[in-house]
Design an enzyme around this catalytic site. Structure first.
Site, PDB file in Angstrom:
ATOM      1  N   GLU A 172       0.362  -1.052   0.118  1.00 46.33           N
ATOM      2  CA  GLU A 172       0.216  -0.004   0.070  1.00 46.33           C
ATOM      3  C   GLU A 172       0.813   1.372   0.107  1.00 46.33           C
ATOM      4  O   GLU A 172       0.809   2.339  -0.705  1.00 46.33           O
ATOM      5  CB  GLU A 172      -1.224  -0.070   0.938  1.00 46.33           C
ATOM      6  CG  GLU A 172      -2.573  -0.417   1.479  1.00 46.33           C
ATOM      7  CD  GLU A 172      -1.900  -2.662   0.866  1.00 46.33           C
ATOM      8  OE1 GLU A 172      -2.854  -3.240   1.086  1.00 46.33           O
ATOM      9  OE2 GLU A 172      -0.741  -2.673   1.761  1.00 46.33           O
ATOM     10  N   HIS A 183     -11.783  -5.123   8.015  1.00 53.05           N
ATOM     11  CA  HIS A 183     -12.871  -4.063   6.686  1.00 53.05           C
ATOM     12  C   HIS A 183     -14.392  -3.402   7.376  1.00 53.05           C
ATOM     13  O   HIS A 183     -15.258  -3.366   6.545  1.00 53.05           O
ATOM     14  CB  HIS A 183     -13.378  -5.584   5.933  1.00 53.05           C
ATOM     15  CG  HIS A 183     -12.345  -6.223   4.641  1.00 53.05           C
ATOM     16  ND1 HIS A 183     -10.986  -5.248   5.125  1.00 53.05           N
ATOM     17  CD2 HIS A 183     -11.717  -7.543   4.832  1.00 53.05           C
ATOM     18  CE1 HIS A 183      -9.671  -6.340   4.686  1.00 53.05           C
ATOM     19  NE2 HIS A 183     -11.022  -7.744   4.788  1.00 53.05           N
TER      20      HIS A 183
END
Length: 804
Positions: free
Chosen positions: A526, A593
């Site tokens: 990321e 999430h």
């Protein structure tokens, strides 16, 4: 005959000698600036110093290989390089050390960064792009160790995009056929950081024109390399990255940092290879020194052995270059001594001029304040106290603005109950002072252009009579299709973004249509996904960096917070990185999430927009809006909304969701309910149920957390309902507290409240897995109903008897 590295033309021996002598002058100038800069810190004129002494000679060689259009992404030791390019002179060096707020005096950051942090200007005064191919370019440095690495990857990748993507050949202000090299620098110890390794790996995979210099002086602050790097040798560790005849990888070069002719030769080779073949290169520059230690915060004599200190004095790169020049008849001892003497004088004079230029405006402001204080004292019954403030301020030979502001503001305390023209004059002066001076320290956090993202006019989605309900992901997909057609310099990349069209298929089929360069898969990394976006945005492309899930933002949060959101601010509006970060979150069931990081994001990411659309049509409209302007933003799509039904608009790529405006999605009279994202659907359901028991709730969708409610519509609602509840899936004290603070403090909403303003948030832990985990971790319809009902019970217990 020698060859001029910049022009490839042959030089006579005399011309070669002149070039070498000029290089030596730059090296000596840089060293003298470092030595005198340290003294300025120790005397208190500057607050902190971190210098490039000991790294002068390799930076001279680097500068010879660096061409116009190229980019630098380095760290705080590269002052000699900037001097060699003509981008930093003596006065500018010291202006940065003193924090001079004039961009002409300190073109690197107008005093916003410590000395040693370098950048160039990519933008004209009106915010438009300069021709970046006709100038030397340096992205703005940051202090966090290895933080320059992810951005370096993007700067290099931009050349690959410009060389290989059709439709942007006319972008010649940014690239000439992708011939530009991105050059990085880092200290050997900082190669221990994960950002270094992630970037090295990604650049090897992507095969981009990146040349990475590691300045190796065997220490990281006070810690020896044996505690930093396996085998104490970064190029030895990276041997597996060396390219072969059959496998891509790096070209790895080792060279001693005091060997001037070899350094020049190796940097030429590295630049040519990267430029022509787009092969990344690692140059391990060994046997360097650090004559003054890490910074002005410590002395290297405390941690280096006498033997090491003796070696450093002998193998100092400037000393070795001087010896080489004498041995090869480049100059005589007398000539070099005279040069060194003259440079010492030039640096002293430059330092003095920079200090006087730094003080001059503050002395004028001091005199104005002293005069006003004197006038006020003469008209006040508290003359003796005001006179002392005046005398103390006037006595300051080197005044700073804190002294000036504090003295004048304190004086007003002594005349709080008095009325006089002199008091009014001082009040006006202080207010005007802050209006002029505050922007020197606070401007350009966001775009200050007349037309920015918050001024883009809303265009609503349109529908024809045959509009059908489709999976919401298709609205996104077809809108991205329109975007890629309309904006050929737009590209998107992320984990699973390419071949399968992202995990929720919002990019389905886009790679087949637009190619692997524009719609690309990446590795699981990321920080460098974000870095790719920053670097490419700095070079005139419009990247969309996809972070697969909101909680994975934490992997790249440091890069977003320290680099992306401060680009415009730390260059005082002279650079920009209009990167769009796409992610998804909110209310999926489980710890990982579920999107509960909003409180952290809104505080750590000031400088970019944070947009929280409640559905995919709103999200698509945000992308369309952002591509009409030039500012960075984070768009958080609702993870549980891709398969919900929405109608397909007819004006794909054209409709725009406004930034900074809230939307009232249900009007009411009894209470205002404020929320955003997926929680809006829960709030809407609760509002319907409340209506059944006689409670008429008004529902407001925030839409945009940064900026928040620019038109102050929340308070208009509270003025009508006199009650407010903020509902948020974030933990208590997070985004809900931020929203409530805005309503109460900035919009004076407290004036209109008949009940205590309240929030309803998630539990303080991460949400547990499963449907029940979500229900007992985050606000439910029943939670909202009961919370509102209890608020109304307090108002009217007869009509709304207690539930439980």
């Amino acid at each position: 005959m020698q060859t001029n590295p910049q022009t490839n033309s042959e030089l006579s021996f005399d011309d070669f000698k002149a070039e070498v002598l000029n290089d030596y002058k730059i090296a000596v100038t840089s060293r003298e600036c470092s030595l005198l800069g340290r003294r300025e810190v120790l005397t208190g004129k500057a607050k902190f110093g971190i210098f490039g002494d000991g790294k002068e000679v390799p930076q001279l060689a680097w500068a010879k290989a660096f061409k116009k259009g190229d980019w630098r992404s380095g760290y705080y030791r590269d002052q000699t390089f900037m001097m060699a390019l003509g981008k930093l002179n003596i006065e500018q060096f010291f202006a940065g050390l003193y924090a001079h707020t004039d961009i002409e005096a300190d073109p690197m950051s107008a005093g916003r960064q410590m000395g040693g942090h370098f950048s160039t200007h990519s933008l004209n005064d009106d915010g438009t792009w300069k021709n970046l191919t006709t100038q030397y370019n340096s992205s703005p440095d940051i202090s966090p160790t290895a933080g320059q690495m992810p951005r370096l990857l993007g700067l290099a990748q931009a050349s690959k995009i410009f060389r290989n993507v059709k439709g942007i050949e006319n972008k010649t202000n940014f690239s000439i056929n992708g011939n530009e090299v991105a050059w990085g620098t880092i200290g050997n110890a900082s190669t221990s950081e994960g950002l270094f390794w992630e970037t090295i790996n990604a650049a090897g995979v992507l095969q981009v024109p990146m040349v990475m210099s590691v300045w190796d002086d065997e220490y990281g602050i006070s810690v020896h390399a044996k505690h930093q790097t396996t085998k104490e040798n970064i190029s030895e560790v990276l041997k597996g990255f060396q390219r072969t005849e059959t496998e891509n990888g790096y070209e790895i070069i080792r060279v001693n940092g005091w060997d001037y002719p070899t350094l020049v030769e190796e940097y030429q080779k590295a630049g040519k290879l990267a430029r022509e073949e787009h092969v990344p290169v690692l140059i391990h520059v060994q046997q360097l020194t650090q004559p003054q230690g890490h910074s002005t915060s410590g002395s290297h004599e405390r941690y280096k052995s006498p033997e090491r200190l003796q070696w450093e004095s002998e193998f100092d790169c400037n000393v070795q270059m001087r010896m080489w020049m004498l041995a090869n008849d480049m100059a005589t001892e007398e000539e070099l001594s005279e040069i060194e003497k003259q440079i010492k004088k030039q640096v002293r004079e430059g330092k003095k001029a920079a200090w006087e230029a730094f003080l001059a405006p503050q002395k004028r402001e001091q005199q104005e304040a002293v005069t006003l204080l004197g006038n006020l004292a003469e008209s006040s019954s508290n003359k003796i106290f005001i006179e002392k403030l005046k005398t103390d301020l006037a006595a300051e030979k080197e005044p700073n603005r804190r002294m000036i502001a504090a003295s004048t503001r304190k004086a007003l305390r002594y005349v709080a109950s008095e009325t006089s023209p002199e008091k009014g004059q001082l009040q006006d002066w202080i207010n005007n002072y802050f209006e002029i001076i505050q922007p020197k320290y606070s401007s350009d956090l966001y775009s200050e252009a007349k037309e920015n993202a918050t001024t883009v006019t809303e265009i609503k989605p349109t529908y024809d009579d045959k509009a059908t309900d489709v999976d919401a992901r298709l609205v996104l997909r077809d809108n991205f299709d329109a975007i890629f057609t309309k904006h050929p310099n737009t590209l998107i990349f992320g984990e699973d973004a390419g071949t399968i069209g992202d995990v929720n298929q919002g990019l389905e089929g886009m790679q087949d249509k637009y190619g692997e360069q524009r719609v690309a898969d990446t590795g699981i990394r990321e920080a460098t996904i974000l870095g790719q976006g920053i670097g490419m945005a700095m070079r005139g492309l419009r990247p969309i960096a996809e972070i697969q899930y909101l909680d994975y933002i934490l992997y790249c949060l440091q890069i977003m917070s320290d680099d992306l959101v401060t680009v415009r601010y730390r260059t005082k509006g002279k650079q920009k990185a209009p990167l769009i970060v796409r992610t998804r979150g909110h209310r999926l069931e489980g710890i990982w999430h579920s999107g509960s990081q909003m409180g952290g994001l809104i505080h750590l990411l000031r400088g970019m927009y944070i947009l929280v659309p409640r559905n995919m049509t709103k999200a698509a409209g945000f992308y369309n809006t952002l591509l009409e302007t030039d500012e960075p933003a984070l768009v958080i799509e609702c993870l549980n909304g891709y398969r919900l039904k929405e109608k397909m608009p007819t004006n794909l790529g054209e409709f725009r969701t406004p930034i900074g405006l809230v939307e009232t999605i249900k009007e009411g009279t009894d209470i205002t309910l404020i929320s955003y994202g997926s929680t809006l659907r829960v709030v809407e359901e609760a509002a319907k149920e409340l209506n059944q028991v006689g409670i008429d709730a008004e529902v407001i969708d925030i839409q945009s957390l940064l900026p928040l409610d620019l038109n102050k519509d929340m308070v208009k609602s509270v003025q009508k309902t006199n009650r407010v509840l903020v509902i948020d899936e974030d933990v208590s004290g997070g985004a809900s507290a931020y929203i409530l603070q805005n309503l109460l403090d900035e919009q004076d909403g407290y004036k209109h409240l008949d009940s205590k303003p309240q929030t309803l948030t998630a539990k303080p832990h991460r949400p547990a897995y499963g449907t029940d985990g979500d229900y007992f971790s985050k606000p439910s319809t029943e939670d909202i109903f009961e919370k509102v009902y209890d608020m109304m019970h307090e108002v009217n217990p007869v009509n709304f008897p207690k539930l439980r």
